[in-house]
Design a protein around this motif. Structure first.
Motif, PDB file in Angstrom:
ATOM      1  N   MET A  26       0.836  -1.185   0.000  1.00 47.09           N
ATOM      2  CA  MET A  26       0.000   0.000   0.000  1.00 47.09           C
ATOM      3  C   MET A  26       0.883   1.251   0.000  1.00 47.09           C
ATOM      4  SD  MET A  26      -3.098   0.915   2.508  1.00 47.09           S
ATOM      5  CE  MET A  26      -2.653   2.261   3.561  1.00 47.09           C
ATOM      6  N   ILE A  27       0.537   2.214  -0.817  1.00 48.71           N
ATOM      7  CA  ILE A  27       1.277   3.464  -0.901  1.00 48.71           C
ATOM      8  C   ILE A  27       0.593   4.497  -0.015  1.00 48.71           C
ATOM      9  CG2 ILE A  27       2.010   5.327  -2.425  1.00 48.71           C
ATOM     10  CD1 ILE A  27       2.178   3.287  -4.668  1.00 48.71           C
ATOM     11  N   ARG A  28       1.376   5.109   0.854  1.00 51.57           N
ATOM     12  CA  ARG A  28       0.848   6.083   1.799  1.00 51.57           C
ATOM     13  C   ARG A  28       0.336   7.328   1.067  1.00 51.57           C
ATOM     14  NH1 ARG A  28       3.833   7.797   7.393  1.00 51.57           N
ATOM     15  NH2 ARG A  28       2.164   9.121   8.109  1.00 51.57           N
ATOM     16  N   ARG A  29      -0.716   7.910   1.589  1.00 46.94           N
ATOM     17  CA  ARG A  29      -1.310   9.107   1.002  1.00 46.94           C
ATOM     18  C   ARG A  29      -1.082  10.297   1.931  1.00 46.94           C
ATOM     19  NH1 ARG A  29      -7.553   9.477   0.654  1.00 46.94           N
ATOM     20  NH2 ARG A  29      -7.183  10.281   2.706  1.00 46.94           N
ATOM     21  N   PHE A  30      -0.779  11.451   1.331  1.00 48.67           N
ATOM     22  CA  PHE A  30      -0.603  12.700   2.062  1.00 48.67           C
ATOM     23  C   PHE A  30      -1.448  13.775   1.399  1.00 48.67           C
ATOM     24  CE2 PHE A  30       3.310  10.391   2.850  1.00 48.67           C
ATOM     25  CZ  PHE A  30       3.505  10.574   4.207  1.00 48.67           C
ATOM     26  N   GLY A  31      -1.719  14.831   2.133  1.00 46.29           N
ATOM     27  CA  GLY A  31      -2.373  15.995   1.541  1.00 46.29           C
ATOM     28  C   GLY A  31      -3.871  16.001   1.704  1.00 46.29           C
ATOM     29  N   GLU A  32      -4.511  16.703   0.783  1.00 44.09           N
ATOM     30  CA  GLU A  32      -5.947  16.913   0.833  1.00 44.09           C
ATOM     31  C   GLU A  32      -6.713  15.596   0.751  1.00 44.09           C
ATOM     32  OE1 GLU A  32      -7.072  19.649  -2.279  1.00 44.09           O
ATOM     33  OE2 GLU A  32      -5.270  20.846  -1.956  1.00 44.09           O
ATOM     34  N   ALA A  33      -7.872  15.568   1.359  1.00 46.32           N
ATOM     35  CA  ALA A  33      -8.737  14.395   1.270  1.00 46.32           C
ATOM     36  C   ALA A  33      -9.282  14.267  -0.150  1.00 46.32           C
ATOM     37  CB  ALA A  33      -9.892  14.521   2.262  1.00 46.32           C
ATOM     38  N   VAL A  34      -9.499  13.041  -0.567  1.00 42.18           N
ATOM     39  CA  VAL A  34     -10.082  12.782  -1.884  1.00 42.18           C
ATOM     40  C   VAL A  34     -11.528  13.262  -1.865  1.00 42.18           C
ATOM     41  CG1 VAL A  34     -10.723  10.980  -3.532  1.00 42.18           C
ATOM     42  CG2 VAL A  34      -8.587  10.793  -2.256  1.00 42.18           C
ATOM     43  N   GLN A  35     -11.909  14.001  -2.885  1.00 41.79           N
ATOM     44  CA  GLN A  35     -13.276  14.490  -3.001  1.00 41.79           C
ATOM     45  C   GLN A  35     -14.017  13.586  -3.982  1.00 41.79           C
ATOM     46  OE1 GLN A  35     -13.374  18.721  -3.820  1.00 41.79           O
ATOM     47  NE2 GLN A  35     -11.505  19.034  -2.631  1.00 41.79           N
ATOM     48  N   SER A  36     -15.066  12.955  -3.507  1.00 42.25           N
ATOM     49  CA  SER A  36     -15.777  11.967  -4.325  1.00 42.25           C
ATOM     50  C   SER A  36     -16.415  12.560  -5.579  1.00 42.25           C
ATOM     51  CB  SER A  36     -16.837  11.244  -3.484  1.00 42.25           C
ATOM     52  OG  SER A  36     -17.779  12.179  -2.996  1.00 42.25           O
ATOM     53  N   ASP A  37     -16.686  13.854  -5.573  1.00 40.70           N
ATOM     54  CA  ASP A  37     -17.302  14.481  -6.742  1.00 40.70           C
ATOM     55  C   ASP A  37     -16.263  14.986  -7.761  1.00 40.70           C
ATOM     56  OD1 ASP A  37     -16.373  16.483  -5.032  1.00 40.70           O
ATOM     57  OD2 ASP A  37     -17.908  17.908  -5.683  1.00 40.70           O
ATOM     58  N   ARG A  38     -14.987  14.739  -7.513  1.00 39.22           N
ATOM     59  CA  ARG A  38     -13.913  15.170  -8.410  1.00 39.22           C
ATOM     60  C   ARG A  38     -13.396  13.999  -9.226  1.00 39.22           C
ATOM     61  NH1 ARG A  38     -14.282  20.314  -8.209  1.00 39.22           N
ATOM     62  NH2 ARG A  38     -13.807  21.341  -6.275  1.00 39.22           N
ATOM     63  N   ARG A  39     -12.988  14.297 -10.428  1.00 41.23           N
ATOM     64  CA  ARG A  39     -12.310  13.306 -11.260  1.00 41.23           C
ATOM     65  C   ARG A  39     -10.822  13.670 -11.278  1.00 41.23           C
ATOM     66  NH1 ARG A  39     -14.418  10.530 -16.607  1.00 41.23           N
ATOM     67  NH2 ARG A  39     -12.536   9.340 -16.982  1.00 41.23           N
ATOM     68  N   TYR A  40      -9.979  12.743 -10.869  1.00 45.25           N
ATOM     69  CA  TYR A  40      -8.553  12.995 -10.760  1.00 45.25           C
ATOM     70  C   TYR A  40      -7.804  12.311 -11.905  1.00 45.25           C
ATOM     71  CZ  TYR A  40      -9.555  14.493  -5.996  1.00 45.25           C
ATOM     72  OH  TYR A  40     -10.050  15.145  -4.896  1.00 45.25           O
ATOM     73  N   ARG A  41      -6.822  13.021 -12.437  1.00 40.01           N
ATOM     74  CA  ARG A  41      -5.976  12.462 -13.490  1.00 40.01           C
ATOM     75  C   ARG A  41      -4.671  11.993 -12.872  1.00 40.01           C
ATOM     76  NH1 ARG A  41      -3.417  16.002 -18.241  1.00 40.01           N
ATOM     77  NH2 ARG A  41      -1.871  14.481 -18.882  1.00 40.01           N
ATOM     78  N   MET A  42      -4.240  10.777 -13.181  1.00 41.96           N
ATOM     79  CA  MET A  42      -2.998  10.236 -12.650  1.00 41.96           C
ATOM     80  C   MET A  42      -1.817  11.012 -13.213  1.00 41.96           C
ATOM     81  SD  MET A  42      -1.300   8.175 -10.760  1.00 41.96           S
ATOM     82  CE  MET A  42      -2.441   6.919 -10.216  1.00 41.96           C
ATOM     83  N   ARG A  43      -0.933  11.464 -12.321  1.00 39.76           N
ATOM     84  CA  ARG A  43       0.269  12.214 -12.699  1.00 39.76           C
ATOM     85  C   ARG A  43       1.476  11.603 -11.993  1.00 39.76           C
ATOM     86  NH1 ARG A  43       0.906  16.163 -16.373  1.00 39.76           N
ATOM     87  NH2 ARG A  43       2.288  17.170 -14.926  1.00 39.76           N
ATOM     88  N   PRO A  44       2.133  10.604 -12.613  1.00 42.14           N
ATOM     89  CA  PRO A  44       3.326  10.035 -11.979  1.00 42.14           C
ATOM     90  C   PRO A  44       4.489  11.024 -12.038  1.00 42.14           C
ATOM     91  CG  PRO A  44       2.969   9.035 -14.128  1.00 42.14           C
ATOM     92  CD  PRO A  44       1.803   9.940 -13.872  1.00 42.14           C
TER      93      PRO A  44
END
Length: 148
Positions: free
Chosen positions: A1-19
């Motif tokens: 599992m990769i740890r998450r930092f920062g803002e909470a995920v917003q369910s109404d947002r669509r996120y684009r993967m940016r490696p």
């Protein structure tokens, strides 16, 4: 599992993967960090997005050079973290998958080439206090042996 930092995920947002690939750059007891002026002034670990078809290490060398003016020698991968954030420079909500490497700056080639970036040498403790995102701070703390 990769740890998450920062803002909470917003369910109404669509996120684009940016490696992206970023580095903890240590030399003679100091860390080389970058200061990005826009869109929000912030100290960061040098690095950035991996272009399509580009390897993480190629991207790391390119981004560090653009942001600091230094060529580097990569020692090893330290880990990765996820960060969900808005990127105003691209006008998109991103899931940033940030791979972090330990590297040594080996040769300066001049000032940063990326507009709005400046390179700074800092004591690791100062960098830990001034870095703008929790993921960067976590990996500097790990480098210092303060956390796992």
């Amino acid at each position: 599992m990769i740890r998450r930092f920062g803002e909470a995920v917003q369910s109404d947002r669509r996120y684009r993967m940016r490696p992206g690939a970023y580095a903890v750059l240590e030399r003679d007891g100091a860390l080389l960090v970058t200061h990005q002026q826009e869109p929000i002034p912030e100290f960061q670990l040098p690095g950035g997005g991996i272009d399509p078809g580009e390897s993480p290490l190629t991207a790391l060398h390119r981004e560090v050079f653009e942001e600091t003016g230094w060529r580097i020698d990569v020692t090893r991968r330290l880990g990765a973290f996820r960060r969900f954030t808005y990127m105003p420079e691209y006008d998109l909500w991103a899931e940033k998958l940030c791979s972090i490497y330990l590297a040594r700056p080996v040769r300066a080639h001049g000032a940063p080439r990326e507009p709005g970036h400046s390179a700074f040498w800092m004591a690791p403790e100062e960098a830990l206090a001034r870095l703008g995102n929790a993921g960067d701070r976590h990996f500097v703390a790990r480098f210092l042996g303060w956390t796992r």
